[in-house]
Motif scaffolding. Structure first.
Motif, PDB file in Angstrom:
ATOM      1  N   ALA A 127     124.393 148.035  74.555  1.00 25.28           N
ATOM      2  CA  ALA A 127     123.001 147.949  75.022  1.00 25.28           C
ATOM      3  C   ALA A 127     122.674 149.048  76.026  1.00 25.28           C
ATOM      4  O   ALA A 127     121.852 148.855  76.932  1.00 25.28           O
ATOM      5  N   PHE A 128     123.311 150.215  75.864  1.00 22.32           N
ATOM      6  CA  PHE A 128     122.968 151.358  76.706  1.00 22.32           C
ATOM      7  C   PHE A 128     121.819 152.097  76.037  1.00 22.32           C
ATOM      8  O   PHE A 128     121.925 152.489  74.879  1.00 22.32           O
ATOM      9  N   PRO A 129     120.696 152.311  76.747  1.00 24.91           N
ATOM     10  CA  PRO A 129     119.510 152.882  76.106  1.00 24.91           C
ATOM     11  C   PRO A 129     119.701 154.340  75.702  1.00 24.91           C
ATOM     12  O   PRO A 129     120.222 155.151  76.477  1.00 24.91           O
ATOM     13  N   ALA A 130     119.278 154.676  74.488  1.00 26.49           N
ATOM     14  CA  ALA A 130     119.396 156.044  73.996  1.00 26.49           C
ATOM     15  C   ALA A 130     118.634 157.027  74.875  1.00 26.49           C
ATOM     16  O   ALA A 130     119.019 158.196  74.984  1.00 26.49           O
ATOM     17  N   SER A 131     117.580 156.552  75.529  1.00 28.72           N
ATOM     18  CA  SER A 131     116.769 157.431  76.382  1.00 28.72           C
ATOM     19  C   SER A 131     117.525 157.923  77.609  1.00 28.72           C
ATOM     20  O   SER A 131     117.087 158.870  78.271  1.00 28.72           O
ATOM     21  N   HIS A 132     118.678 157.298  77.918  1.00 26.10           N
ATOM     22  CA  HIS A 132     119.454 157.682  79.100  1.00 26.10           C
ATOM     23  C   HIS A 132     120.745 158.422  78.744  1.00 26.10           C
ATOM     24  O   HIS A 132     121.524 158.750  79.631  1.00 26.10           O
ATOM     25  N   LEU A 133     120.969 158.708  77.472  1.00 22.38           N
ATOM     26  CA  LEU A 133     122.221 159.315  77.067  1.00 22.38           C
ATOM     27  C   LEU A 133     122.410 160.724  77.640  1.00 22.38           C
ATOM     28  O   LEU A 133     123.550 161.160  77.841  1.00 22.38           O
ATOM     29  N   ASP A 134     121.326 161.426  77.891  1.00 18.01           N
ATOM     30  CA  ASP A 134     121.447 162.786  78.402  1.00 18.01           C
ATOM     31  C   ASP A 134     121.391 162.851  79.923  1.00 18.01           C
ATOM     32  O   ASP A 134     121.226 163.926  80.505  1.00 18.01           O
ATOM     33  N   ARG A 135     121.573 161.708  80.559  1.00 19.49           N
ATOM     34  CA  ARG A 135     121.651 161.670  82.014  1.00 19.49           C
ATOM     35  C   ARG A 135     123.108 161.737  82.466  1.00 19.49           C
ATOM     36  O   ARG A 135     124.024 161.430  81.726  1.00 19.49           O
ATOM     37  N   HIS A 136     123.267 162.134  83.744  1.00 17.25           N
ATOM     38  CA  HIS A 136     124.585 162.168  84.355  1.00 17.25           C
ATOM     39  C   HIS A 136     124.843 160.842  85.075  1.00 17.25           C
ATOM     40  O   HIS A 136     123.900 160.115  85.400  1.00 17.25           O
ATOM     41  N   PRO A 137     126.102 160.512  85.337  1.00 18.10           N
ATOM     42  CA  PRO A 137     126.414 159.225  85.960  1.00 18.10           C
ATOM     43  C   PRO A 137     125.658 158.933  87.248  1.00 18.10           C
ATOM     44  O   PRO A 137     125.248 157.785  87.483  1.00 18.10           O
ATOM     45  N   HIS A 138     125.428 159.954  88.082  1.00 20.22           N
ATOM     46  CA  HIS A 138     124.753 159.690  89.351  1.00 20.22           C
ATOM     47  C   HIS A 138     123.283 159.342  89.170  1.00 20.22           C
ATOM     48  O   HIS A 138     122.631 158.865  90.100  1.00 20.22           O
ATOM     49  N   GLU A 139     122.764 159.549  87.970  1.00 20.30           N
ATOM     50  CA  GLU A 139     121.372 159.223  87.684  1.00 20.30           C
ATOM     51  C   GLU A 139     121.203 157.801  87.147  1.00 20.30           C
ATOM     52  O   GLU A 139     120.077 157.396  86.842  1.00 20.30           O
ATOM     53  N   LEU A 140     122.292 157.057  87.061  1.00 20.55           N
ATOM     54  CA  LEU A 140     122.246 155.719  86.489  1.00 20.55           C
ATOM     55  C   LEU A 140     122.311 154.657  87.571  1.00 20.55           C
ATOM     56  O   LEU A 140     122.943 154.836  88.611  1.00 20.55           O
ATOM     57  N   SER A 141     121.682 153.518  87.295  1.00 25.11           N
ATOM     58  CA  SER A 141     121.844 152.354  88.157  1.00 25.11           C
ATOM     59  C   SER A 141     123.237 151.776  87.951  1.00 25.11           C
ATOM     60  O   SER A 141     123.960 152.151  87.019  1.00 25.11           O
ATOM     61  N   GLY A 142     123.620 150.832  88.823  1.00 20.05           N
ATOM     62  CA  GLY A 142     124.923 150.193  88.672  1.00 20.05           C
ATOM     63  C   GLY A 142     125.074 149.497  87.333  1.00 20.05           C
ATOM     64  O   GLY A 142     126.135 149.563  86.702  1.00 20.05           O
ATOM     65  N   GLY A 143     124.011 148.831  86.895  1.00 20.91           N
ATOM     66  CA  GLY A 143     124.069 148.134  85.621  1.00 20.91           C
ATOM     67  C   GLY A 143     124.229 149.077  84.447  1.00 20.91           C
ATOM     68  O   GLY A 143     124.996 148.799  83.514  1.00 20.91           O
ATOM     69  N   LEU A 144     123.525 150.211  84.469  1.00 16.57           N
ATOM     70  CA  LEU A 144     123.635 151.171  83.371  1.00 16.57           C
ATOM     71  C   LEU A 144     124.989 151.870  83.377  1.00 16.57           C
ATOM     72  O   LEU A 144     125.545 152.166  82.315  1.00 16.57           O
ATOM     73  N   ALA A 145     125.533 152.133  84.569  1.00 11.07           N
ATOM     74  CA  ALA A 145     126.868 152.727  84.636  1.00 11.07           C
ATOM     75  C   ALA A 145     127.893 151.768  84.030  1.00 11.07           C
ATOM     76  O   ALA A 145     128.814 152.187  83.319  1.00 11.07           O
ATOM     77  N   GLN A 146     127.713 150.484  84.303  1.00 12.63           N
ATOM     78  CA  GLN A 146     128.626 149.494  83.736  1.00 12.63           C
ATOM     79  C   GLN A 146     128.514 149.474  82.210  1.00 12.63           C
ATOM     80  O   GLN A 146     129.519 149.391  81.498  1.00 12.63           O
ATOM     81  N   ARG A 147     127.302 149.570  81.686  1.00  9.64           N
ATOM     82  CA  ARG A 147     127.118 149.571  80.233  1.00  9.64           C
ATOM     83  C   ARG A 147     127.693 150.837  79.605  1.00  9.64           C
ATOM     84  O   ARG A 147     128.232 150.794  78.490  1.00  9.64           O
ATOM     85  N   ALA A 148     127.572 151.959  80.304  1.00  9.09           N
ATOM     86  CA  ALA A 148     128.160 153.204  79.794  1.00  9.09           C
ATOM     87  C   ALA A 148     129.673 153.073  79.705  1.00  9.09           C
ATOM     88  O   ALA A 148     130.295 153.468  78.704  1.00  9.09           O
ATOM     89  N   ALA A 149     130.291 152.497  80.729  1.00 10.23           N
ATOM     90  CA  ALA A 149     131.738 152.304  80.711  1.00 10.23           C
ATOM     91  C   ALA A 149     132.144 151.327  79.613  1.00 10.23           C
ATOM     92  O   ALA A 149     133.177 151.512  78.956  1.00 10.23           O
ATOM     93  N   THR A 150     131.332 150.301  79.390  1.00 10.69           N
ATOM     94  CA  THR A 150     131.617 149.342  78.324  1.00 10.69           C
ATOM     95  C   THR A 150     131.513 150.013  76.962  1.00 10.69           C
ATOM     96  O   THR A 150     132.340 149.785  76.078  1.00 10.69           O
ATOM     97  N   ALA A 151     130.503 150.861  76.783  1.00  9.45           N
ATOM     98  CA  ALA A 151     130.345 151.584  75.523  1.00  9.45           C
ATOM     99  C   ALA A 151     131.576 152.434  75.232  1.00  9.45           C
ATOM    100  O   ALA A 151     132.086 152.460  74.101  1.00  9.45           O
ATOM    101  N   LEU A 152     132.089 153.127  76.249  1.00 10.52           N
ATOM    102  CA  LEU A 152     133.293 153.938  76.072  1.00 10.52           C
ATOM    103  C   LEU A 152     134.486 153.072  75.685  1.00 10.52           C
ATOM    104  O   LEU A 152     135.304 153.447  74.836  1.00 10.52           O
ATOM    105  N   ALA A 153     134.590 151.888  76.298  1.00 10.25           N
ATOM    106  CA  ALA A 153     135.720 150.998  76.020  1.00 10.25           C
ATOM    107  C   ALA A 153     135.670 150.423  74.603  1.00 10.25           C
ATOM    108  O   ALA A 153     136.713 150.123  74.022  1.00 10.25           O
ATOM    109  N   LEU A 154     134.471 150.261  74.052  1.00  8.36           N
ATOM    110  CA  LEU A 154     134.332 149.632  72.743  1.00  8.36           C
ATOM    111  C   LEU A 154     134.521 150.590  71.575  1.00  8.36           C
ATOM    112  O   LEU A 154     134.640 150.154  70.425  1.00  8.36           O
TER     113      LEU A 154
END
Length: 238
Positions: A127-154
């Protein structure tokens, strides 16, 4: 380390996980939960020692495996990690898209031109939004950073997912949403989930089984329904 200065961080930790099962390993900070997770993935410091065994369903003993085996066939492929403080584990100078594409290429062998779509599909699973894929980690909220890490793990469809304090630093609504998403991944994909947390609300939301760790030992293991309901915990610390 000089003789007499070793410390046993975890002693006699015994548990089993079946496909589709979620086990919450709970306890206060410093009790040994994350040390146990690091041991399973071979990520302990070089002067650390392990004993006993930690076997996957195919018989591989994680504690006996060498670094080459862990790096090439285990991490991400058979055991995946959602790390504590995900933002700190994402590469700060690269976009989420580039990190996902690299992980997809490494774990699945996908190559351009299919790589971009595969990375976007991996993001969608968490559930990581495609609109944020071209952002860097520091541009993400805590929740989105968690989803990015989950996406990598899956990405690698590992049958065992380790989630190490995945709700740390999130507000209560995000804690519950993250818990629901992790549980959904476990049920939908038939993977086993080891949740390491001191957040009992998240544990109650996710777990089939609860194991309580105190001072490096698992002092109680119980079905989640019995632990959080009736008859309740048995051990005084629990």
């Amino acid at each position: 380390m000089p003789a007499g200065r070793y410390v046993e961080a975890v002693t006699g930790a015994t548990f089993a996980l079946a496909p589709g099962e979620a086990l919450a390993l709970v306890g206060e900070s410093g009790c040994g939960k994350s040390v146990l997770a690091s041991a399973l993935l071979g990520l302990l410091p070089g002067n650390a020692e392990t004993a006993g065994s930690a076997r996957l369903a195919d018989g591989l003993d994680l504690l006996a495996a060498d670094e080459r085996t862990l790096a090439r066939t285990v991490r991400g492929r058979r055991v995946a990690l959602v790390p504590q403080s995900p933002a700190a584990h994402l590469t700060p100078v690269r976009t989420i898209r580039s990190q996902l594409e690299e992980t997809v290429r490494e774990l699945t062998g996908t190559r351009p031109p299919a790589l971009r779509a595969a990375a976007e599909a991996a993001a969608g699973r968490a559930a990581f939004p495609a609109s944020h894929l071209d952002r860097h980690p520091h541009e993400l909220s805590g929740g989105l950073a968690q989803r990015a890490a989950t996406a990598l793990a899956l990405v690698g469809d590992a049958p065992l997912l380790l989630a190490d304090e995945p709700t740390t630093g999130l507000d209560r609504d995000l804690v519950l949403r993250t818990a629901d998403e992790l549980r959904a991944h476990t049920r939908a994909d038939g993977r086993a989930l080891l949740l390491i947390t001191h957040d009992l609300a998240a544990a109650e939301r996710i777990a089939d089984t609860v194991a309580v760790m105190y001072a490096g030992r698992i002092v109680e293991t119980a079905p989640a329904g019995a632990f959080f309901g009736s008859p309740g915990p048995r051990h005084p610390y629990a």
